[in-house]
Design a protein around this motif. Structure first.
Motif, short mmCIF file in Angstrom:
data_model
loop_
_atom_site.label_atom_id
_atom_site.label_comp_id
_atom_site.label_asym_id
_atom_site.label_seq_id
_atom_site.Cartn_x
_atom_site.Cartn_y
_atom_site.Cartn_z
N GLU A 125 14.31 -32.06 -47.26
CA GLU A 125 14.14 -33.33 -47.97
C GLU A 125 14.86 -33.31 -49.32
OE1 GLU A 125 12.84 -35.95 -46.69
OE2 GLU A 125 12.18 -34.93 -44.87
N PHE A 126 14.77 -32.19 -50.02
CA PHE A 126 15.44 -32.05 -51.30
C PHE A 126 16.96 -32.18 -51.14
CE2 PHE A 126 16.31 -29.02 -55.11
CZ PHE A 126 16.53 -30.10 -55.94
N ASP A 127 17.47 -31.56 -50.08
CA ASP A 127 18.90 -31.63 -49.80
C ASP A 127 19.36 -33.07 -49.54
OD1 ASP A 127 21.49 -30.21 -49.12
OD2 ASP A 127 21.11 -31.21 -47.22
N SER A 128 18.56 -33.82 -48.79
CA SER A 128 18.93 -35.21 -48.48
C SER A 128 18.92 -36.08 -49.73
CB SER A 128 17.97 -35.79 -47.43
OG SER A 128 18.17 -35.17 -46.18
N LEU A 129 17.93 -35.87 -50.60
CA LEU A 129 17.88 -36.64 -51.85
C LEU A 129 19.09 -36.34 -52.73
CD1 LEU A 129 14.06 -36.31 -52.66
CD2 LEU A 129 15.28 -38.37 -51.92
N TYR B 149 11.93 -22.08 -51.51
CA TYR B 149 12.71 -20.85 -51.65
C TYR B 149 13.73 -21.02 -52.78
CZ TYR B 149 10.65 -19.72 -47.14
OH TYR B 149 9.77 -19.48 -46.11
N LEU B 150 13.83 -20.01 -53.63
CA LEU B 150 14.59 -20.14 -54.87
C LEU B 150 16.08 -20.36 -54.66
CD1 LEU B 150 14.78 -20.06 -57.94
CD2 LEU B 150 14.97 -17.57 -57.80
N LEU B 151 16.75 -19.43 -53.99
CA LEU B 151 18.21 -19.46 -53.94
C LEU B 151 18.78 -20.69 -53.23
CD1 LEU B 151 20.50 -17.85 -55.09
CD2 LEU B 151 20.57 -16.50 -52.98
N PRO B 152 18.31 -21.04 -52.01
CA PRO B 152 18.87 -22.24 -51.37
C PRO B 152 18.63 -23.51 -52.17
CG PRO B 152 17.66 -20.91 -49.78
CD PRO B 152 17.34 -20.36 -51.13
N ASN B 153 17.41 -23.64 -52.73
CA ASN B 153 17.11 -24.85 -53.50
C ASN B 153 17.81 -24.87 -54.85
OD1 ASN B 153 15.05 -26.46 -51.88
ND2 ASN B 153 14.08 -24.44 -51.88
N THR C 6 20.98 -26.46 -54.01
CA THR C 6 20.78 -27.91 -53.88
C THR C 6 20.68 -28.57 -55.25
OG1 THR C 6 19.58 -27.52 -51.80
CG2 THR C 6 19.34 -29.69 -52.83
N ALA C 7 20.03 -27.87 -56.20
CA ALA C 7 19.96 -28.39 -57.56
C ALA C 7 21.35 -28.48 -58.18
CB ALA C 7 19.06 -27.50 -58.41
N GLY C 8 22.21 -27.51 -57.87
CA GLY C 8 23.60 -27.56 -58.33
C GLY C 8 24.33 -28.75 -57.74
N ASN C 9 24.06 -29.04 -56.47
CA ASN C 9 24.62 -30.22 -55.81
C ASN C 9 24.21 -31.49 -56.55
OD1 ASN C 9 25.20 -32.37 -54.09
ND2 ASN C 9 23.96 -31.64 -52.41
N LEU C 10 22.92 -31.59 -56.84
CA LEU C 10 22.40 -32.76 -57.54
C LEU C 10 22.99 -32.89 -58.94
CD1 LEU C 10 20.43 -35.15 -57.48
CD2 LEU C 10 18.63 -33.60 -58.25
#
Length: 267
Positions: free
Chosen positions: A81-85, A11-15, A18-22
């Motif tokens: 999984e993306f969030d945890s990484l 899903y675009l917006l939540p991920n 997460t990309a901003g977090n990374l």
């Protein structure tokens, strides 16, 4: 089952959050490395301060990605999984570097194997990083079998990272005023070890997952929030650390409240 059905749902917006977090975590690490090239902690302070702001930015993005996913019904294994990484980079590696280079900069334990006494700080940093990784892995395992619950088991790694960043603010303030920590450096080392062990403990911490745009509040809650924001603006150096310490002590308050209720029932 078609190959399309086997593809993970992204899903675009939540991920995107997460990309901003990374991204913030990555930039924090780059600025910490820049500070490590300086000859003294005083010269490295601007870089470490910028890194702390990036870590707080990661906290904001981490807060938004989960909220957006739950509000839109867009929770997915990929997002988890993306969030945890991303968390491992932003709240694991970046704060671990701060622990070694800033928070425990005054800690020196000279040994025959480490004449300069700097290796001990890397040991504490690795313990923090290791416990953070275990915390994230356990969280994913519990969530996968449906045992996540309303509370967190162990302090969440973003809160641990925020605590480390807030301590860094105080350390920088001390060095700007040319004050030494003395035995306080050993207290900080014990605090870092404690926060690391709390991440892998079974102590329950509130998750605040139920708070969203529909959550109602009374006048006292609004007033308390306004006062809290005012204190943060006036005491920028110490207020974040006080807030994170308060969160750390929530289980103690719960235990005291529970014991008080039991006492009232018995009487």
């Amino acid at each position: 089952m078609s190959p399309e059905d086997e593809e993970p749902k992204i899903y675009l917006l939540p991920n995107l959050m997460t990309a901003g977090n990374l991204l913030c975590g990555f930039l924090a690490i780059l600025t910490i490395f820049k500070g490590m090239q300086e000859e003294s902690l005083l010269a490295a302070m601007p870089s470490y301060q910028t890194a702390m702001l990036y870590i707080f930015g990661s906290c904001l993005f981490d807060l938004l990605d989960g909220r957006l996913a739950r509000m839109g019904g867009q929770e997915s294994p990929f997002g988890q999984e993306f969030d945890s990484l991303a968390d491992m980079v932003s709240f694991g590696l970046a704060p671990a570097l701060l622990v070694s280079r800033a928070v425990l900069a005054d800690l020196e334990v000279v040994t025959p194997f480490d004449p300069e006494g700097s290796g001990i700080t890397w040991a504490f940093a690795f313990i923090y990083l290791l416990c953070g990784g275990i915390r994230l892995a356990r969280f994913n395992c519990l969530a996968r079998i449906g045992k996540g619950g309303r509370d967190f088991r162990g302090i969440p790694i973003p809160m641990a990272a925020g605590f480390v960043a807030s301590l860094t603010f105080i350390i920088i303030k001390f060095h700007e005023e040319q004050r030494t920590l003395g035995w306080g450096a050993y207290v900080l080392a014990a605090m870092i070890l404690g926060i690391s062990l709390l991440m892998v403990s079974n102590v329950r911490y509130p998750s605040f997952k139920k708070i969203d745009l529909k959550t109602k509040a009374n006048v006292w809650t609004l007033l308390g929030t306004a006062v809290l924001l005012g204190l943060i603006m006036n005491f920028k150096v110490y207020a974040p650390a006080v807030i994170f310490v308060f969160y750390l002590l929530i289980p103690v308050f719960r235990w005291f409240k529970k014991g008080k209720k039991v006492g009232e029932l018995e009487s």
